[in-house]
Every structure is written in structure tokens, then in C-alpha cells.
Scaffold this motif. Structure first.
Motif, PDB file in Angstrom:
ATOM      1  N   THR A 151       0.806  -1.156  -0.124  1.00 23.31           N
ATOM      2  CA  THR A 151       0.076  -0.083  -0.030  1.00 23.31           C
ATOM      3  C   THR A 151       0.966   1.367  -0.003  1.00 23.31           C
ATOM      4  OG1 THR A 151      -0.150  -0.158   2.311  1.00 23.31           O
ATOM      5  CG2 THR A 151      -2.051  -1.046   1.283  1.00 23.31           C
ATOM      6  N   PHE A 152       0.179   2.342  -0.422  1.00 30.04           N
ATOM      7  CA  PHE A 152       0.787   3.454  -0.516  1.00 30.04           C
ATOM      8  C   PHE A 152      -0.039   4.664   0.532  1.00 30.04           C
ATOM      9  CE2 PHE A 152       1.777   1.340  -4.455  1.00 30.04           C
ATOM     10  CZ  PHE A 152       3.186   1.686  -4.605  1.00 30.04           C
ATOM     11  N   SER A 153       0.771   5.554   1.254  1.00 30.39           N
ATOM     12  CA  SER A 153       0.214   6.720   1.883  1.00 30.39           C
ATOM     13  C   SER A 153       0.912   7.704   2.132  1.00 30.39           C
ATOM     14  CB  SER A 153      -0.251   5.841   3.381  1.00 30.39           C
ATOM     15  OG  SER A 153       1.089   5.685   3.839  1.00 30.39           O
ATOM     16  N   LEU A 154       0.535   8.777   2.794  1.00 32.19           N
ATOM     17  CA  LEU A 154       1.134   9.762   3.196  1.00 32.19           C
ATOM     18  C   LEU A 154       1.343  10.051   4.475  1.00 32.19           C
ATOM     19  CD1 LEU A 154      -0.656  12.581   0.876  1.00 32.19           C
ATOM     20  CD2 LEU A 154       1.763  11.609   0.494  1.00 32.19           C
ATOM     21  N   THR A 155       2.577  10.412   5.070  1.00 31.88           N
ATOM     22  CA  THR A 155       2.664  10.829   6.546  1.00 31.88           C
ATOM     23  C   THR A 155       1.975  12.230   6.558  1.00 31.88           C
ATOM     24  OG1 THR A 155       4.702  11.743   6.071  1.00 31.88           O
ATOM     25  CG2 THR A 155       4.796   9.369   6.429  1.00 31.88           C
ATOM     26  N   PRO A 156       1.694  12.493   7.793  1.00 34.65           N
ATOM     27  CA  PRO A 156       1.244  13.848   7.962  1.00 34.65           C
ATOM     28  C   PRO A 156       1.862  14.898   7.369  1.00 34.65           C
ATOM     29  CG  PRO A 156       1.078  12.521  10.064  1.00 34.65           C
ATOM     30  CD  PRO A 156       2.004  11.841   9.080  1.00 34.65           C
ATOM     31  N   GLU A 157       3.384  14.705   7.517  1.00 33.09           N
ATOM     32  CA  GLU A 157       4.503  15.794   6.831  1.00 33.09           C
ATOM     33  C   GLU A 157       4.440  15.885   5.573  1.00 33.09           C
ATOM     34  OE1 GLU A 157       5.089  13.275   9.132  1.00 33.09           O
ATOM     35  OE2 GLU A 157       5.266  14.607  11.022  1.00 33.09           O
ATOM     36  N   GLN A 158       4.321  14.461   4.967  1.00 37.27           N
ATOM     37  CA  GLN A 158       4.008  14.543   3.558  1.00 37.27           C
ATOM     38  C   GLN A 158       2.709  15.134   2.943  1.00 37.27           C
ATOM     39  OE1 GLN A 158       4.625  10.359   3.056  1.00 37.27           O
ATOM     40  NE2 GLN A 158       6.935  10.617   2.495  1.00 37.27           N
ATOM     41  N   ALA A 159       1.766  14.881   3.738  1.00 37.34           N
ATOM     42  CA  ALA A 159       0.400  15.519   3.302  1.00 37.34           C
ATOM     43  C   ALA A 159       0.510  17.046   3.567  1.00 37.34           C
ATOM     44  CB  ALA A 159      -0.763  14.938   4.281  1.00 37.34           C
ATOM     45  N   ALA A 160       1.329  17.394   4.349  1.00 34.41           N
ATOM     46  CA  ALA A 160       1.256  19.111   4.445  1.00 34.41           C
ATOM     47  C   ALA A 160       2.050  19.590   3.488  1.00 34.41           C
ATOM     48  CB  ALA A 160       1.827  19.235   5.971  1.00 34.41           C
ATOM     49  N   ILE A 161       2.918  19.020   2.888  1.00 33.14           N
ATOM     50  CA  ILE A 161       3.625  19.594   1.785  1.00 33.14           C
ATOM     51  C   ILE A 161       2.897  19.522   0.511  1.00 33.14           C
ATOM     52  CG2 ILE A 161       5.974  19.201   0.435  1.00 33.14           C
ATOM     53  CD1 ILE A 161       7.275  18.652   3.305  1.00 33.14           C
ATOM     54  N   PHE A 162       2.561  18.186   0.370  1.00 34.61           N
ATOM     55  CA  PHE A 162       2.114  17.686  -1.001  1.00 34.61           C
ATOM     56  C   PHE A 162       0.301  17.802  -1.343  1.00 34.61           C
ATOM     57  CE2 PHE A 162       6.169  15.634  -0.817  1.00 34.61           C
ATOM     58  CZ  PHE A 162       6.581  16.209  -2.042  1.00 34.61           C
ATOM     59  N   ALA A 163      -0.268  17.472  -0.176  1.00 33.42           N
ATOM     60  CA  ALA A 163      -1.805  17.447  -0.416  1.00 33.42           C
ATOM     61  C   ALA A 163      -2.623  18.679   0.049  1.00 33.42           C
ATOM     62  CB  ALA A 163      -2.083  16.089   0.408  1.00 33.42           C
ATOM     63  N   ASP A 164      -2.249  19.730   0.672  1.00 36.91           N
ATOM     64  CA  ASP A 164      -2.864  20.668   1.043  1.00 36.91           C
ATOM     65  C   ASP A 164      -2.257  22.083   0.491  1.00 36.91           C
ATOM     66  OD1 ASP A 164      -4.460  22.831   2.399  1.00 36.91           O
ATOM     67  OD2 ASP A 164      -3.683  22.070   4.663  1.00 36.91           O
ATOM     68  N   PRO A 165      -2.958  22.736  -0.510  1.00 39.29           N
ATOM     69  CA  PRO A 165      -2.519  24.078  -1.096  1.00 39.29           C
ATOM     70  C   PRO A 165      -2.399  24.943  -0.148  1.00 39.29           C
ATOM     71  CG  PRO A 165      -4.450  23.216  -1.975  1.00 39.29           C
ATOM     72  CD  PRO A 165      -4.313  21.999  -1.258  1.00 39.29           C
ATOM     73  N   ASN A 166      -3.410  24.918   0.982  1.00 31.95           N
ATOM     74  CA  ASN A 166      -3.296  26.013   1.820  1.00 31.95           C
ATOM     75  C   ASN A 166      -2.199  25.768   3.053  1.00 31.95           C
ATOM     76  OD1 ASN A 166      -5.154  27.685   0.436  1.00 31.95           O
ATOM     77  ND2 ASN A 166      -6.816  26.168   1.413  1.00 31.95           N
ATOM     78  N   SER A 167      -1.514  24.841   3.205  1.00 34.88           N
ATOM     79  CA  SER A 167      -0.679  24.542   4.265  1.00 34.88           C
ATOM     80  C   SER A 167       0.447  25.367   4.301  1.00 34.88           C
ATOM     81  CB  SER A 167      -0.214  22.964   4.308  1.00 34.88           C
ATOM     82  OG  SER A 167       1.161  23.100   4.448  1.00 34.88           O
ATOM     83  N   PRO A 168       0.896  26.078   5.742  1.00 35.57           N
ATOM     84  CA  PRO A 168       2.021  26.940   5.380  1.00 35.57           C
ATOM     85  C   PRO A 168       3.199  26.207   4.710  1.00 35.57           C
ATOM     86  CG  PRO A 168       1.366  26.405   7.787  1.00 35.57           C
ATOM     87  CD  PRO A 168       0.486  25.566   6.828  1.00 35.57           C
ATOM     88  N   VAL A 169       3.294  25.052   4.547  1.00 32.29           N
ATOM     89  CA  VAL A 169       4.778  24.407   3.858  1.00 32.29           C
ATOM     90  C   VAL A 169       4.187  23.653   2.733  1.00 32.29           C
ATOM     91  CG1 VAL A 169       5.540  23.984   6.101  1.00 32.29           C
ATOM     92  CG2 VAL A 169       4.074  22.243   5.426  1.00 32.29           C
TER      93      VAL A 169
END
Ligand SMILES: C[S@@+](CC[C@H](N)C(=O)[O-])C[C@H]1O[C@@H](n2cnc3c(N)ncnc32)[C@H](O)[C@@H]1O
Length: 364
Positions: A96-114
Motif C-alpha cells: 500500500t501507499f500512503s502519506l505521512t502527516p508531513e508529506q500530506a502537509a507539503i503535497f496534499a494541502d495547497p493552503n498549508s504553510p509548508v
């Protein structure tokens, strides 16, 4: 000399320092991987794969294909490349593939500060535009901002906006002398080189008693800014096509330039016009890339990013305009202060900084 180690181009590999060669080759393999996987970041963002992974992961490639409606075989290759990049996480036992919270913050949320994906849209534009820049190297004529691939414009907005959301109203404006109170009471603000209006809209929403005017020389950017204002229902803002040297209005209480002064051909002329248009008690805030005053100080990862974009975008942009001062995106505080002083600003100081930006405050 061992003739077998010399290639047709004349390089004798046996004469090279093997450790230095291996170290540089190792870096180049990493950089080659980053360079090609940049296109995959854009792909993952455009196709909504990161967002689906964040929402529905962990998932196998088959499950993800069903959820996204994408072709499983190509998606599996993308997932493999992204896992090898460390941008997503692979669980070999479960496949399986997934995102850690850090990977999600950088790649999956365009409004995240990072959020970082916007930067890769800008990278894709500079690859596309490389032949145009090569021609500008030959002629010295420069390349206007508006001549670039469209990805540069949305990429710039998406790359800068999270940093403005995180810092502009909570750190940068409060670091200036009295500006927060003036904005709260109600003043008129000019935002020069506003692009898609990210900074203008953030300020307009935070300070409803003030009136904000965004100006930019690039008509499609002004059209995009107007669209954003309408979509977001922001009424105390106006966007107009104008250069920083000929924008209309007088008596502004606050003027700003976000990551655009060094793109201008005549930053002294622009700053002079801004000084003349300011109220005597007004403030000019200049947000520029963080940089030391010498090249040696900027030979680091942040300097590398900025010099890269500066070569492909900022320096040709300035050269394409009148004067063509070509400050570059790593001008440094000393050079920027000299520009402001030449424009007649008497009090200039560094108000604050982030790892990417320095914020200068200037008074007439
Ligand atoms: C790197 S972008 C920054 C856009 C915006 N300030 C932001 O932070 O997202 C630089 C902007 O400067 C604008 N620009 C370049 N030269 C200009 C000039 N002489 N007068 C006004 N705008 C200019 C470009 O059209 C572009 O939108």
C-alpha cells in the motif's frame, strides 16, 4: 596515460580525483531524480492523486486507481517513483501507499504553510521556456514576465501565497512602525507588482476599513486577481493594469512590493514613484528574497533555488524593461538599500525576515 580511459571528447577519467568525482556523481544522480520527479509532482497535483491519497490512504495501486478513475499501470509507475523520492510512503508488506502527516502537509494541502507543489509548476515553466532564455543570453534583450509559460503565473501564486498567509498579517505588518494600527483604522494601500493578488487579498480581508489597490503590468494576472476578489467576495480591493512607475493615485498610507522589485527594469524609478505617491507619514514595505550581500554568502540551498529562478525569469524580466538594472533575486540588503536611498527614502531598515524572505521598511 592510459588510452583506454580517454573518451572521444578527451576526458581522461583516470586522472581525476576519484573521491571528488564519486561525490559529484552522487549529487548529480540525486539532482537528476529531483529534476525528473518535479514533473511527477505537477502530475500528482493536477490529477488530484496526493489529495486522494491523503483522504483515502493507505491504498494499493488498484484501490487508488478505482478511487481516482486513473489508469492503474501508469498510476503504479508514478507511485513507485514518488516512493523512491520519499515523497510518499510504501508499505511493502501490504503493498500500500500512503502519506505521512508531513508529506500530506507539503503535497496534499495547497493552503498549508509548508505547501510546496506550486514551486514545481514554476519549475515546469522554466524548462518549457529554456529556448527563449537561451536566445536572450545571445541577444541580451531579456524576456518579459508575460512571455513565459502559463504555469509560471499560477505556480508563483501557489508557491508564495502560503508564506504570505502564514506571515504577512501576523508577523510582517506587526514588525513595521505603526502600520498595523493605521490599517486597522483605515488607509489606502498600493500593492505594486501584485501578480494574482494573493498578498493584496490577504491584507484586504484582514483590514476591512482600509482600501487596497493592486497594480501589475501583466494583464492576465490582473484578470486573475479580479476573479479571485470576486470569488472570495472581497469588496475593499481594486486591481488595475499599471507599472510600478506609472500607477495612479496619491496619499497612500502604505505601499508594498512582494517579490517583484528585482523583476522590474527600473526599481529606482519605481521606488521614486512610490515615495511621491505616499502620504508623508506613509510606509513602504519591500518583501524580497532572503540573501546575503555577496555571492559567497548565498551558495546554499535557498540561494540555489533563487539564483535558478533569477537566471530563468527575474533577470531576463528586468532586462526586458527600460533601464534593465537586473538586480537579480539575490541582490542582498545592501544593494536594495542603495536602490531605496537613490529613490529618496531616508529611513530604511530590515524589519524582519523568514528563511525565504527579508522584509525592509522604508519611510520618505
Ligand atoms: C515574482 S512575481 C510576484 C507577484 C506577486 N507580488 C506575488 O508575490 O505573488 C513578479 C510580478 O512583478 C510584475 N512586474 C514586473 N515588472 C513590473 C513593473 N515594472 N511594474 C509592475 N509590475 C511588474 C510581474 O508582472 C509579476 O506579476
Amino acid at each position: 596515460m592510459n588510452e583506454t580511459t580517454r573518451n572521444a571528447g578527451g576526458t581522461d577519467v583516470s586522472s581525476l580525483n576519484s573521491d571528488a568525482l564519486q561525490q559529484l556523481l552522487g549529487q548529480l544522480v540525486t539532482d537528476l531524480g529531483a529534476a525528473v520527479n518535479g514533473a511527477l509532482v505537477v502530475l500528482g497535483d493536477r490529477l488530484g492523486i496526493y489529495a486522494t491519497l491523503a483522504e483515502k490512504g493507505p491504498a494499493t495501486s488498484q484501490e487508488l486507481a478505482a478511487k481516482t478513475g486513473l489508469d492503474e499501470r501508469q498510476l503504479r509507475e508514478w507511485l513507485s517513483a514518488q516512493a523512491a523520492s520519499g515523497y510518499i510512503t510504501y508499505d511493502a508488506a501490504q503493498a500500500t501507499f500512503s502519506l505521512t502527516p508531513e508529506q500530506a502537509a507539503i503535497f496534499a494541502d495547497p493552503n498549508s504553510p509548508v505547501a510546496m507543489t506550486g514551486g514545481f509548476y514554476s519549475v515546469s515553466a522554466v524548462y518549457h521556456d529554456e529556448p527563449m532564455i537561451a536566445e536572450s543570453f545571445r541577444t541580451g534583450s531579456g524576456v518579459p514576465w508575460g512571455a513565459h509559460h502559463d504555469c509560471l503565473f499560477c505556480g508563483t501564486e501557489r508557491f508564495f501565497r502560503p508564506g504570505y498567509e502564514a506571515n504577512l498579517c501576523s508577523n510582517w505588518i506587526p514588525a513595521l512602525e505603526g502600520v498595523h494600527d493605521q490599517l486597522t483604522s483605515g488607509i489606502t494601500v498600493a500593492d505594486l507588482g501584485c501578480g494574482h493578488g494573493a498578498s493584496t487579498l490577504i491584507m484586504a480581508k484582514a483590514f476591512p476599513n482600509s482600501k487596497f489597490c493592486g497594480f501589475d503590468v501583466h494583464p492576465p494576472s490582473i484578470a486573475a486577481a479580479k476573479g479571485h476578489a470576486k470569488d472570495q467576495g472581497v469588496g475593499n480591493v481594486d486591481f488595475q493594469i499599471a507599472t510600478a512607475k506609472n500607477f495612479p493615485g496619491r496619499g497612500y498610507g502604505f505601499a508594498t512590493i512582494f517579490d517583484a522589485l528585482h523583476d522590474m527594469g527600473d526599481p529606482v524609478g519605481a521606488a521614486t514613484q512610490i515615495r511621491r505617491s505616499l502620504d508623508p507619514n506613509g510606509t513602504f514595505m519591500i518583501v524580497e528574497p532572503l540573501a546575503g550581500d555577496s555571492l559567497a554568502e548565498n551558495l546554499n540551498p535557498v540561494g540555489r533555488v533563487y539564483y535558478g529562478f533569477s537566471t530563468m525569469v527575474c533577470t531576463p524580466s528586468s532586462l526586458s524593461q527600460e533601464v534593465g538594472l537586473a538586480l537579480g533575486a539575490q541582490a542582498g540588503e545592501k544593494r536594495l538599500k542603495a536602490v531605496l536611498s537613490e529613490a529618496g527614502f531616508t529611513r530604511v531598515r530590515r524589519a524582519t525576515e523568514t528563511p525565504f524572505n527579508m522584509i525592509l521598511e522604508a519611510h520618505p
